[in-house]
Enzyme design. Structure first.
Site, PDB file in Angstrom:
ATOM      1  N   ASP A 129       0.833  -1.205   0.000  1.00 43.61           N
ATOM      2  CA  ASP A 129       0.000   0.000   0.000  1.00 43.61           C
ATOM      3  C   ASP A 129       0.872   1.261   0.000  1.00 43.61           C
ATOM      4  O   ASP A 129       2.004   1.242   0.505  1.00 43.61           O
ATOM      5  CB  ASP A 129      -0.917  -0.023   1.237  1.00 43.61           C
ATOM      6  CG  ASP A 129      -2.100   0.921   1.082  1.00 43.61           C
ATOM      7  OD1 ASP A 129      -2.308   1.446  -0.019  1.00 43.61           O
ATOM      8  OD2 ASP A 129      -2.817   1.137   2.081  1.00 43.61           O
ATOM      9  N   ASN A 171       1.444   3.448  -2.795  1.00 44.28           N
ATOM     10  CA  ASN A 171       2.055   3.925  -4.049  1.00 44.28           C
ATOM     11  C   ASN A 171       1.518   5.305  -4.426  1.00 44.28           C
ATOM     12  O   ASN A 171       2.277   6.188  -4.831  1.00 44.28           O
ATOM     13  CB  ASN A 171       1.732   2.963  -5.200  1.00 44.28           C
ATOM     14  CG  ASN A 171       2.347   1.603  -5.014  1.00 44.28           C
ATOM     15  OD1 ASN A 171       3.233   1.429  -4.193  1.00 44.28           O
ATOM     16  ND2 ASN A 171       1.872   0.635  -5.772  1.00 44.28           N
ATOM     17  N   GLY A 172       0.202   5.471  -4.287  1.00 48.66           N
ATOM     18  CA  GLY A 172      -0.430   6.736  -4.668  1.00 48.66           C
ATOM     19  C   GLY A 172       0.051   7.881  -3.785  1.00 48.66           C
ATOM     20  O   GLY A 172       0.419   8.955  -4.279  1.00 48.66           O
ATOM     21  N   ARG A 173       0.080   7.641  -2.462  1.00 48.96           N
ATOM     22  CA  ARG A 173       0.509   8.700  -1.539  1.00 48.96           C
ATOM     23  C   ARG A 173       1.983   9.058  -1.748  1.00 48.96           C
ATOM     24  O   ARG A 173       2.395  10.207  -1.665  1.00 48.96           O
ATOM     25  CB  ARG A 173       0.262   8.266  -0.084  1.00 48.96           C
ATOM     26  CG  ARG A 173      -1.163   8.515   0.360  1.00 48.96           C
ATOM     27  CD  ARG A 173      -1.506   7.762   1.600  1.00 48.96           C
ATOM     28  NE  ARG A 173      -1.798   6.374   1.307  1.00 48.96           N
ATOM     29  CZ  ARG A 173      -1.914   5.436   2.225  1.00 48.96           C
ATOM     30  NH1 ARG A 173      -1.740   5.733   3.496  1.00 48.96           N
ATOM     31  NH2 ARG A 173      -2.191   4.196   1.879  1.00 48.96           N
ATOM     32  N   HIS A 233       3.034   3.562  -8.726  1.00 48.33           N
ATOM     33  CA  HIS A 233       2.938   2.123  -8.991  1.00 48.33           C
ATOM     34  C   HIS A 233       4.216   1.614  -9.671  1.00 48.33           C
ATOM     35  O   HIS A 233       4.694   0.521  -9.374  1.00 48.33           O
ATOM     36  CB  HIS A 233       1.720   1.825  -9.874  1.00 48.33           C
ATOM     37  CG  HIS A 233       0.410   2.146  -9.197  1.00 48.33           C
ATOM     38  ND1 HIS A 233       0.108   1.695  -7.928  1.00 48.33           N
ATOM     39  CD2 HIS A 233      -0.666   2.870  -9.606  1.00 48.33           C
ATOM     40  CE1 HIS A 233      -1.117   2.132  -7.597  1.00 48.33           C
ATOM     41  NE2 HIS A 233      -1.588   2.850  -8.586  1.00 48.33           N
ATOM     42  N   LEU A 250      11.640 -19.960  -4.459  1.00 43.92           N
ATOM     43  CA  LEU A 250      10.512 -19.165  -3.955  1.00 43.92           C
ATOM     44  C   LEU A 250       9.295 -19.264  -4.877  1.00 43.92           C
ATOM     45  O   LEU A 250       9.427 -19.171  -6.101  1.00 43.92           O
ATOM     46  CB  LEU A 250      10.959 -17.692  -3.883  1.00 43.92           C
ATOM     47  CG  LEU A 250       9.866 -16.675  -3.554  1.00 43.92           C
ATOM     48  CD1 LEU A 250       9.509 -16.755  -2.070  1.00 43.92           C
ATOM     49  CD2 LEU A 250      10.320 -15.253  -3.921  1.00 43.92           C
ATOM     50  N   SER A 300      -8.422  -5.459   4.288  1.00 49.04           N
ATOM     51  CA  SER A 300      -8.919  -5.114   2.952  1.00 49.04           C
ATOM     52  C   SER A 300      -9.202  -6.348   2.091  1.00 49.04           C
ATOM     53  O   SER A 300      -8.760  -6.424   0.938  1.00 49.04           O
ATOM     54  CB  SER A 300      -7.927  -4.180   2.243  1.00 49.04           C
ATOM     55  OG  SER A 300      -7.756  -3.008   2.978  1.00 49.04           O
TER      56      SER A 300
HETATM   57  C1  FPP Z   1      -1.687   0.190  -3.425  1.00 45.43           C
HETATM   58  O1  FPP Z   1      -1.288   1.515  -3.492  1.00 45.43           O
HETATM   59  C2  FPP Z   1      -1.167  -0.576  -4.561  1.00 45.43           C
HETATM   60  C3  FPP Z   1      -1.924  -1.199  -5.487  1.00 45.43           C
HETATM   61  C4  FPP Z   1      -3.389  -1.166  -5.468  1.00 45.43           C
HETATM   62  C5  FPP Z   1      -1.340  -1.905  -6.618  1.00 45.43           C
HETATM   63  C6  FPP Z   1      -0.022  -2.578  -6.392  1.00 45.43           C
HETATM   64  C7  FPP Z   1       0.601  -2.776  -7.710  1.00 45.43           C
HETATM   65  C8  FPP Z   1       1.905  -2.645  -8.018  1.00 45.43           C
HETATM   66  C9  FPP Z   1       2.942  -2.399  -7.016  1.00 45.43           C
HETATM   67  C10 FPP Z   1       2.374  -2.745  -9.430  1.00 45.43           C
HETATM   68  C11 FPP Z   1       1.783  -3.759 -10.350  1.00 45.43           C
HETATM   69  C12 FPP Z   1       1.937  -5.155  -9.916  1.00 45.43           C
HETATM   70  C13 FPP Z   1       2.794  -6.086 -10.396  1.00 45.43           C
HETATM   71  C14 FPP Z   1       2.746  -7.447  -9.821  1.00 45.43           C
HETATM   72  C15 FPP Z   1       3.797  -5.828 -11.417  1.00 45.43           C
HETATM   73  P1  FPP Z   1      -2.425   2.649  -3.575  1.00 45.43           P
HETATM   74  O2  FPP Z   1      -2.564   3.050  -4.993  1.00 45.43           O
HETATM   75  O3  FPP Z   1      -3.678   2.155  -2.945  1.00 45.43           O
HETATM   76  O4  FPP Z   1      -1.761   3.757  -2.720  1.00 45.43           O
HETATM   77  P2  FPP Z   1      -2.524   4.891  -1.881  1.00 45.43           P
HETATM   78  O5  FPP Z   1      -3.343   4.205  -0.833  1.00 45.43           O
HETATM   79  O6  FPP Z   1      -1.411   5.705  -1.309  1.00 45.43           O
HETATM   80  O7  FPP Z   1      -3.360   5.664  -2.859  1.00 45.43           O
END
Ligand code: FPP
Length: 256
Positions: A33, A35-37, A50, A144, A209
């Site tokens: 979790d 990536n967006g923030r 992401h 793995l 979640s």
């Molecule tokens: C959550 O961050 C992340 C996800 C919903 C997607 C995770 C995907 C990747 C890391 C990349 C693609 C996957 C692969 C296997 C190559 P968020 O967007 O909910 O972050 P936030 O809560 O800060 O907005």
């Protein structure tokens, strides 16, 4: 066997982590979790968050292999993630394809077995194709198991299992009397995997979640404020260290 790690970096808290290599969790599951923030903080588009998250996946997969973790499950796309803007969903699918294409040789060399859980029939056909290709290519490896949760939701998994059980009862392949926890586990996407020993969640939230609802009955939870793109192998080691210092009793009593 004990192994001492010296971390010469800004995460001073984590130096001299003393991991017991005989007690590495067999199955680590991660809710990636933040990536967006992470992107927002840097005034970047969410998709770059992401993209940075994929770099973390590379590092963590490698480290799990080094530490002889047997299963790593990554929550890459949930059944609820379809609610995101179309552009973000498309970008995530593109990243998945790119990752599988660019990483497959390296994963194969690292002896990784690629697998997935979730209903992938809703993913774009190119994603399904690359995924099946990666699973096929790596199926005979014995390192793995990298288990990607894609269009995965715990409730969806249980609904699917109940339907399959009902169908098998209707077709006289199963009786109501023989249903037990093992039988139910065998109808889940994770049927031949052990339950996760530890579930890690990054970016500060403390909830599941809809992740591995059945399988997490006795998992240890480990949360960190670190956002997924900033999560490094020493954070993983810290999580494992904390796990090794917990007292897992599975409903029983502590062994004297
Ligand atoms: C959550 O961050 C992340 C996800 C919903 C997607 C995770 C995907 C990747 C890391 C990349 C693609 C996957 C692969 C296997 C190559 P968020 O967007 O909910 O972050 P936030 O809560 O800060 O907005």
């Amino acid at each position: 066997m004990r192994s001492f790690f010296n971390f010469k970096n800004k995460e001073k808290d984590f130096f001299n982590i003393n991991l017991d290599l005989d007690c590495i969790p067999r199955h680590i599951a991660i809710i990636m979790d933040g990536n967006g923030r992470w992107a927002k903080e840097k005034r970047l588009p969410r998709t770059l968050g992401h993209k940075a998250g994929v770099e973390t996946i590379r590092e963590i997969v490698k480290e799990c292999g080094n530490l002889k973790v047997k299963y790593l499950t990554l929550y890459a796309f949930s059944t609820e993630n379809w609610k995101r803007p179309k552009e973000e969903v498309t970008a995530l699918m593109k990243l998945l394809i790119e990752y599988l294409k660019s990483e497959i040789e390296e994963l194969h060399m690292q002896n990784v077995v690629v697998r997935y859980i979730g209903d992938i029939s809703r993913l774009p056909s190119i994603c399904q194709k690359e995924l099946e290709k990666a699973c096929y290519k790596t199926q005979n490896n014995n390192g793995l198991v990298l288990n990607l949760a894609l269009n995965y939701g715990g409730r969806d998994e249980l609904t699917h299992a109940v339907k399959e059980i009902a169908r098998d009862i209707k077709n006289n392949n199963l009786t109501v009397e023989c249903i037990n926890e093992t039988i139910i586990s065998n109808y889940l996407y994770t049927k031949d995997m052990p339950d996760p020993d530890i579930i890690i969640r990054t970016a500060g939230e403390q909830r599941l979640s809809n992740f591995l609802l059945w399988q997490c009955a006795y998992s240890e939870f480990w949360y960190t404020d670190i956002k997924w793109p900033d999560f490094k192998k020493y954070h993983l080691r810290k999580a494992i260290y904390d796990y090794q210092n917990r007292d897992r009793r599975f409903g029983g009593l502590k062994q004297e």
